[in-house]
Motif scaffolding. Sequence first.
Motif, PDB file in Angstrom:
ATOM      1  N   ASN A  11      43.560  33.355  34.387  1.00  0.00           N
ATOM      2  CA  ASN A  11      42.147  33.271  34.061  1.00  0.00           C
ATOM      3  C   ASN A  11      42.031  33.199  32.537  1.00  0.00           C
ATOM      4  OD1 ASN A  11      39.417  33.759  33.509  1.00  0.00           O
ATOM      5  ND2 ASN A  11      39.183  35.079  35.307  1.00  0.00           N
ATOM      6  N   THR A  44      42.926  40.892  42.018  1.00  0.00           N
ATOM      7  CA  THR A  44      41.911  40.494  42.986  1.00  0.00           C
ATOM      8  C   THR A  44      42.412  40.836  44.378  1.00  0.00           C
ATOM      9  OG1 THR A  44      42.740  38.275  43.384  1.00  0.00           O
ATOM     10  CG2 THR A  44      41.225  38.547  41.528  1.00  0.00           C
ATOM     11  N   TYR A  46      42.470  38.912  46.713  1.00  0.00           N
ATOM     12  CA  TYR A  46      43.037  37.711  47.313  1.00  0.00           C
ATOM     13  C   TYR A  46      44.555  37.793  47.426  1.00  0.00           C
ATOM     14  CZ  TYR A  46      38.416  36.025  46.171  1.00  0.00           C
ATOM     15  OH  TYR A  46      37.062  35.899  46.064  1.00  0.00           O
ATOM     16  N   THR A  83      37.666  41.237  41.724  1.00  0.00           N
ATOM     17  CA  THR A  83      37.175  40.202  42.625  1.00  0.00           C
ATOM     18  C   THR A  83      35.665  40.005  42.449  1.00  0.00           C
ATOM     19  OG1 THR A  83      38.859  40.809  44.231  1.00  0.00           O
ATOM     20  CG2 THR A  83      37.038  39.482  45.048  1.00  0.00           C
ATOM     21  N   ASN A  84      35.253  38.766  42.286  1.00  0.00           N
ATOM     22  CA  ASN A  84      33.848  38.352  42.173  1.00  0.00           C
ATOM     23  C   ASN A  84      33.111  38.901  40.950  1.00  0.00           C
ATOM     24  OD1 ASN A  84      34.021  36.834  44.555  1.00  0.00           O
ATOM     25  ND2 ASN A  84      33.594  38.655  45.785  1.00  0.00           N
ATOM     26  N   LEU A  85      33.831  39.346  39.934  1.00  0.00           N
ATOM     27  CA  LEU A  85      33.195  39.810  38.700  1.00  0.00           C
ATOM     28  C   LEU A  85      33.323  38.735  37.626  1.00  0.00           C
ATOM     29  CD1 LEU A  85      34.509  43.493  38.479  1.00  0.00           C
ATOM     30  CD2 LEU A  85      32.289  42.710  39.302  1.00  0.00           C
ATOM     31  N   THR A  86      32.332  38.638  36.762  1.00  0.00           N
ATOM     32  CA  THR A  86      32.409  37.710  35.633  1.00  0.00           C
ATOM     33  C   THR A  86      33.300  38.344  34.559  1.00  0.00           C
ATOM     34  OG1 THR A  86      30.539  38.646  34.428  1.00  0.00           O
ATOM     35  CG2 THR A  86      30.046  36.924  36.086  1.00  0.00           C
ATOM     36  N   GLN A  89      31.513  41.227  32.921  1.00  0.00           N
ATOM     37  CA  GLN A  89      31.458  42.409  33.789  1.00  0.00           C
ATOM     38  C   GLN A  89      32.813  43.115  33.814  1.00  0.00           C
ATOM     39  OE1 GLN A  89      30.191  40.308  37.337  1.00  0.00           O
ATOM     40  NE2 GLN A  89      28.186  41.334  37.299  1.00  0.00           N
TER      41      GLN A  89
END
Length: 101
Positions: A11, A44, A46, A83-86, A89
């Motif tokens: 990332n 994550t 995942y 997971t699912n955080l910007t 965040q």
Amino acid sequence: MDKTIALQGNNQKLTHLLQQQGYTVIDMYQAHLQREFVDAYLYTTYHPAALTTYHSVAEPGDSMLDSEEELTSYPSTLMLNITNLTPKQILLTLERQLQAH
């Protein structure tokens, strides 16, 4: 600051943001393989295998290969599910958790 963060996955936006804040960012799997000391693991859901690191599951009596001296040099490491955080965040949550840790 001088904190080392192990990041699961590639990332670049998050890596850059963390580095701007003074964190050293390394790959989670490389950190595990090289037994690097890290202050926090960012993972994550995942990849559930990411939670199974040697020192997170080994008890002092479980390993005949580690000395007691080595085991005491690994304080508890913060595990943070991102997971699912910007990226922003994640940074805010990481900073709060590290302060409380």
